[in-house]
Write a protein that holds these residues in place. Sequence first.
Motif, mmCIF file in Angstrom:
data_model
loop_
_atom_site.group_PDB
_atom_site.id
_atom_site.type_symbol
_atom_site.label_atom_id
_atom_site.label_comp_id
_atom_site.label_asym_id
_atom_site.label_seq_id
_atom_site.Cartn_x
_atom_site.Cartn_y
_atom_site.Cartn_z
ATOM 1 N N VAL A 26 0.870 -1.179 0.000
ATOM 2 C CA VAL A 26 0.000 0.000 0.000
ATOM 3 C C VAL A 26 0.907 1.229 0.000
ATOM 4 C CG1 VAL A 26 -1.745 1.287 1.289
ATOM 5 C CG2 VAL A 26 -1.838 -1.224 1.204
ATOM 6 N N ARG A 27 0.732 2.100 -0.960
ATOM 7 C CA ARG A 27 1.667 3.221 -1.163
ATOM 8 C C ARG A 27 1.826 4.073 0.091
ATOM 9 N NH1 ARG A 27 5.112 5.976 -0.977
ATOM 10 N NH2 ARG A 27 5.941 7.562 -2.420
ATOM 11 N N GLU A 28 0.743 4.312 0.823
ATOM 12 C CA GLU A 28 0.785 5.207 1.970
ATOM 13 C C GLU A 28 1.688 4.693 3.091
ATOM 14 O OE1 GLU A 28 -1.937 4.235 0.410
ATOM 15 O OE2 GLU A 28 -2.484 6.132 -0.558
ATOM 16 N N ARG A 29 2.048 3.441 3.058
ATOM 17 C CA ARG A 29 2.886 2.874 4.124
ATOM 18 C C ARG A 29 4.374 3.015 3.847
ATOM 19 N NH1 ARG A 29 -0.933 -2.452 4.253
ATOM 20 N NH2 ARG A 29 -2.667 -1.548 5.415
ATOM 21 N N PHE A 30 4.723 3.583 2.693
ATOM 22 C CA PHE A 30 6.125 3.694 2.282
ATOM 23 C C PHE A 30 6.547 5.154 2.210
ATOM 24 C CE2 PHE A 30 4.915 -0.457 0.868
ATOM 25 C CZ PHE A 30 6.065 -1.221 0.906
ATOM 26 N N HIS A 31 7.748 5.433 2.710
ATOM 27 C CA HIS A 31 8.337 6.751 2.509
ATOM 28 C C HIS A 31 8.884 6.885 1.091
ATOM 29 C CE1 HIS A 31 8.321 6.538 6.923
ATOM 30 N NE2 HIS A 31 8.361 7.853 6.907
ATOM 31 N N SER A 32 9.483 5.797 0.600
ATOM 32 C CA SER A 32 10.173 5.824 -0.684
ATOM 33 C C SER A 32 9.290 5.248 -1.791
ATOM 34 C CB SER A 32 11.470 5.013 -0.594
ATOM 35 O OG SER A 32 11.994 4.741 -1.872
ATOM 36 N N ALA A 33 9.134 6.009 -2.860
ATOM 37 C CA ALA A 33 8.387 5.513 -4.014
ATOM 38 C C ALA A 33 9.114 4.338 -4.668
ATOM 39 C CB ALA A 33 8.187 6.632 -5.032
ATOM 40 N N ASP A 34 10.443 4.379 -4.676
ATOM 41 C CA ASP A 34 11.215 3.293 -5.260
ATOM 42 C C ASP A 34 11.017 1.994 -4.476
ATOM 43 O OD1 ASP A 34 12.183 4.949 -7.225
ATOM 44 O OD2 ASP A 34 14.087 5.341 -6.221
ATOM 45 N N ALA A 35 11.007 2.109 -3.145
ATOM 46 C CA ALA A 35 10.793 0.924 -2.315
ATOM 47 C C ALA A 35 9.411 0.336 -2.566
ATOM 48 C CB ALA A 35 10.964 1.269 -0.847
ATOM 49 N N TYR A 36 8.425 1.203 -2.690
ATOM 50 C CA TYR A 36 7.063 0.746 -2.968
ATOM 51 C C TYR A 36 6.995 0.009 -4.306
ATOM 52 C CZ TYR A 36 2.248 1.133 -4.658
ATOM 53 O OH TYR A 36 1.018 0.870 -5.210
ATOM 54 N N GLU A 37 7.575 0.584 -5.347
ATOM 55 C CA GLU A 37 7.532 -0.034 -6.669
ATOM 56 C C GLU A 37 8.259 -1.377 -6.667
ATOM 57 O OE1 GLU A 37 5.800 0.727 -9.204
ATOM 58 O OE2 GLU A 37 5.000 2.603 -8.400
ATOM 59 N N ARG A 38 9.352 -1.454 -5.925
ATOM 60 C CA ARG A 38 10.092 -2.721 -5.859
ATOM 61 C C ARG A 38 9.249 -3.795 -5.188
ATOM 62 N NH1 ARG A 38 13.973 -5.063 -2.261
ATOM 63 N NH2 ARG A 38 15.329 -6.506 -3.399
#
Length: 243
Positions: A214-226
């Motif tokens: 879930v995107r809102e749980r990540f600070h980093s967009a790159d980490a989310y996409e990975r």
Amino acid sequence: MSERGHRYYDEEDFLKAYLSRRSLVDNANDTLEKPVMLELIGNPEGLRILDLGCGDARFGAELLERNCASYTGLEGSKAMSELARRTLAGTAGTVILGSMEDWSYPQASCDLVLSRLALHYVEHLEAVLARIVQSLKPGGRLVFSVEHPVITSTLQPSGTRTDWTVDRYFDEGFREQQWLGSTVKKMHRTLEHYFSALQAAGLQVESLRESNPVRERFHSADAYERRRRIPLFLFFSASRPSL
């Protein structure tokens, strides 16, 4: 040497590396695993909880703050159990040093049995599930997470992976991986095996989840996409039928 997973956490360097990893921003436990576990558990108020492989028991402290009736953590690692006792100092929570494979489970005493990322170290899953069922009250639930079979079927080199090759998926058994500077063995089982084992133990499977980020749980967009590329964790919620 025993293959039981708790032994790794009694190695000083491994434990230090693990705790450091858990403190990282966007670590997988806090962004992917813990939120789903909380969703599956729901409101813990008034529940008698047993946590298998409780680690440092920070999760137990949170459940106590949310007014569960009791919390018992079972931890096979001596070093981890000592951390857990310090975490729960001054609370009603208790920690027992013992293996989930050998411990004498209390009969029909738990409303909820938890296990977070520990059952994939267990060789004889069916035997442990039988003990869990005995410990649950009628209507009680088991909620657990394991590494996803896509992950345990992948031979994992050290370092950040850029791709995953699923191989020998139906060949179940221990697989080695390089993790936190050590060679670690985890049990690979198919998704079908987990599901069938729960049913064979007499449990009613209520929910099967994967670690969809879930995107809102990540600070980093790159980490989310990975994390969108492959599921790291598999979750089940199952209940013991009421009388």
